[in-house]
Design a protein around this motif. Structure first.
Motif, mmCIF file in Angstrom:
data_model
loop_
_atom_site.group_PDB
_atom_site.id
_atom_site.type_symbol
_atom_site.label_atom_id
_atom_site.label_comp_id
_atom_site.label_asym_id
_atom_site.label_seq_id
_atom_site.Cartn_x
_atom_site.Cartn_y
_atom_site.Cartn_z
ATOM 1 N N ILE A 1 0.849 -1.180 0.000
ATOM 2 C CA ILE A 1 0.000 0.000 0.000
ATOM 3 C C ILE A 1 0.890 1.237 0.000
ATOM 4 C CG2 ILE A 1 -1.967 -1.072 1.182
ATOM 5 C CD1 ILE A 1 -0.981 0.193 3.791
ATOM 6 N N PHE A 2 0.313 2.378 -0.390
ATOM 7 C CA PHE A 2 0.976 3.671 -0.251
ATOM 8 C C PHE A 2 0.539 4.306 1.059
ATOM 9 C CE2 PHE A 2 1.282 4.651 -5.104
ATOM 10 C CZ PHE A 2 2.392 3.843 -5.212
ATOM 11 N N VAL A 3 1.498 4.891 1.796
ATOM 12 C CA VAL A 3 1.183 5.673 2.994
ATOM 13 C C VAL A 3 1.916 7.005 2.894
ATOM 14 C CG1 VAL A 3 0.760 3.677 4.483
ATOM 15 C CG2 VAL A 3 3.073 4.592 4.299
ATOM 16 N N GLU A 4 1.299 8.055 3.419
ATOM 17 C CA GLU A 4 1.940 9.371 3.379
ATOM 18 C C GLU A 4 3.078 9.449 4.384
ATOM 19 O OE1 GLU A 4 -0.401 12.917 2.422
ATOM 20 O OE2 GLU A 4 -2.169 11.730 2.926
ATOM 21 N N GLU A 5 4.134 10.166 3.987
ATOM 22 C CA GLU A 5 5.307 10.315 4.848
ATOM 23 C C GLU A 5 6.034 11.611 4.511
ATOM 24 O OE1 GLU A 5 8.684 7.204 5.954
ATOM 25 O OE2 GLU A 5 9.183 8.231 4.087
ATOM 26 N N GLU A 6 6.107 12.536 5.448
ATOM 27 C CA GLU A 6 6.898 13.763 5.330
ATOM 28 C C GLU A 6 6.620 14.509 4.029
ATOM 29 O OE1 GLU A 6 10.916 12.505 5.824
ATOM 30 O OE2 GLU A 6 10.695 12.063 7.956
ATOM 31 N N ILE B 1 10.715 -3.569 -3.431
ATOM 32 C CA ILE B 1 9.308 -3.151 -3.372
ATOM 33 C C ILE B 1 9.001 -2.177 -2.232
ATOM 34 C CG2 ILE B 1 8.563 -5.314 -4.453
ATOM 35 C CD1 ILE B 1 7.422 -6.113 -1.681
ATOM 36 N N ILE B 2 9.884 -2.044 -1.252
ATOM 37 C CA ILE B 2 9.667 -1.103 -0.154
ATOM 38 C C ILE B 2 10.632 0.068 -0.325
ATOM 39 C CG2 ILE B 2 9.650 -0.765 2.333
ATOM 40 C CD1 ILE B 2 7.457 -2.654 1.291
ATOM 41 N N TYR B 3 10.074 1.248 -0.561
ATOM 42 C CA TYR B 3 10.893 2.432 -0.832
ATOM 43 C C TYR B 3 10.004 3.666 -0.733
ATOM 44 C CZ TYR B 3 8.685 1.793 -5.403
ATOM 45 O OH TYR B 3 7.763 1.615 -6.414
ATOM 46 N N ALA B 4 10.601 4.832 -0.875
ATOM 47 C CA ALA B 4 9.843 6.088 -0.872
ATOM 48 C C ALA B 4 9.727 6.578 -2.311
ATOM 49 C CB ALA B 4 10.551 7.140 -0.017
ATOM 50 N N PRO B 5 8.564 6.403 -2.949
ATOM 51 C CA PRO B 5 8.423 6.840 -4.337
ATOM 52 C C PRO B 5 8.425 8.360 -4.511
ATOM 53 C CG PRO B 5 6.723 5.239 -3.750
ATOM 54 C CD PRO B 5 7.363 5.707 -2.487
ATOM 55 N N VAL B 6 7.948 9.088 -3.502
ATOM 56 C CA VAL B 6 7.801 10.538 -3.633
ATOM 57 C C VAL B 6 8.432 11.233 -2.437
ATOM 58 C CG1 VAL B 6 6.161 12.457 -3.793
ATOM 59 C CG2 VAL B 6 5.661 10.303 -4.956
ATOM 60 N N ARG B 7 9.299 12.211 -2.743
ATOM 61 C CA ARG B 7 9.907 13.043 -1.708
ATOM 62 C C ARG B 7 9.895 14.496 -2.160
ATOM 63 N NH1 ARG B 7 11.692 10.443 2.538
ATOM 64 N NH2 ARG B 7 12.722 8.402 2.452
ATOM 65 N N LEU B 8 9.877 15.405 -1.178
ATOM 66 C CA LEU B 8 9.950 16.832 -1.453
ATOM 67 C C LEU B 8 11.337 17.339 -1.122
ATOM 68 C CD1 LEU B 8 6.582 18.085 0.114
ATOM 69 C CD2 LEU B 8 7.042 17.411 -2.251
ATOM 70 N N LEU B 9 11.845 18.258 -1.960
ATOM 71 C CA LEU B 9 13.141 18.891 -1.733
ATOM 72 C C LEU B 9 13.015 20.345 -2.159
ATOM 73 C CD1 LEU B 9 16.134 18.602 -0.933
ATOM 74 C CD2 LEU B 9 16.618 18.024 -3.336
ATOM 75 N N ASP B 10 12.885 21.237 -1.178
ATOM 76 C CA ASP B 10 12.663 22.662 -1.438
ATOM 77 C C ASP B 10 11.419 22.812 -2.323
ATOM 78 O OD1 ASP B 10 14.973 23.268 0.075
ATOM 79 O OD2 ASP B 10 16.242 22.941 -1.678
ATOM 80 N N ASP B 11 11.544 23.477 -3.475
ATOM 81 C CA ASP B 11 10.403 23.661 -4.373
ATOM 82 C C ASP B 11 10.374 22.599 -5.464
ATOM 83 O OD1 ASP B 11 9.264 25.841 -3.112
ATOM 84 O OD2 ASP B 11 10.461 27.294 -4.233
#
Length: 237
Positions: free
Chosen positions: A48-53, A72-82
């Motif tokens: 499943i996808f879960v929200e993180e940071e 299969i376990i990783y962070a698909p989406v991350r934020l870095l500044d803009d």
């Protein structure tokens, strides 16, 4: 380049694998990000996808059934500044670390290649959305084996300045189902993006093969005030 129907592109392919869409909403007010995962094995489907940071992470739906977490376990989406970084593996972190150190998106990925999952050698696909004062810019990358030969990694990066309203660029891991799975070919597909976040999420999810779809993430980011809306759909819920 011909603008293609999102629904037709997805519904006509039972197994595109994992996919990234980056673009601009139909009304021109928001940057659009979508990422989906599919699975054929029990291990791949147990996610499943879960929200993180501000981003998301994959997580085992049933931890007792988790077999091999490495791919299969990783962070698909991350934020870095803009910037928002999205990928189909742990290269999300490689890109973040590299860009923090002053490298470009493309340079950060030089230390990575396709996944070590012979005989498929799944491509690593990655995307970068950069929010700017007058809009946004998009970069997409695919790292894949050379015609299925793991002795060479083919590296392709595509950059798009100021995408038009109602248009998105789509890249995914596999051309179709198969054994071994054939890697995606060609430049990213230009798609028509219509409606609001809910209608787009529904269009993507309903177009993915019902047996193979696993999870979907969609985000609209307002280009004026940077506020965002997020939708997550998990088959296991």
């Amino acid at each position: 380049m011909k603008i293609r129907s999102l629904k037709r592109e997805l519904a006509g392919n039972s197994y595109p694998g994992r996919g990234i869409i980056l673009g601009k909403s139909e009304d021109g007010r928001s940057a659009v990000v979508a990422y989906f995962i599919m699975g054929r094995s029990a291990n791949s489907r147990n996610r499943i996808f879960v929200e993180e940071e501000g981003g998301i992470r994959t997580q085992a739906y049933d931890p007792s059934k988790l077999e091999d977490p490495s791919l299969i376990i990783y962070a698909p989406v991350r934020l870095l500044d803009d910037m928002l970084i999205v990928s189909n593996g742990d290269q999300t972190d490689t890109i973040c670390d590299g860009m923090r150190a002053g490298k470009s998106f493309e340079e950060a990925l030089r230390k990575r290649c396709f996944e070590p999952d012979a005989p498929n050698y799944t491509p690593r696909i990655s995307g970068l959305l950069e929010l700017e004062e007058d809009g946004c810019a998009i970069s997409l990358s695919i790292l894949k084996s050379h015609n299925g030969n793991p002795t060479q990694c083919d590296r392709h990066t595509y950059c798009y300045d100021k995408p038009f309203a109602g248009e998105g660029y789509f890249i995914h891991t596999y051309q179709s189902d198969g054994d071994p799975l054939p890697s995606y070919e060609g430049e990213p597909t230009l798609l028509a993006l219509t409606g609001d976040i809910d209608s787009l999420a529904e269009e993507i999810w309903s177009s993915l093969d019902e047996d193979n779809r696993v999870s979907l993430f969609v985000r609209y980011i307002n280009l004026k005030d940077k506020s965002s809306q997020t939708r997550i759909i998990n088959k296991n819920s």
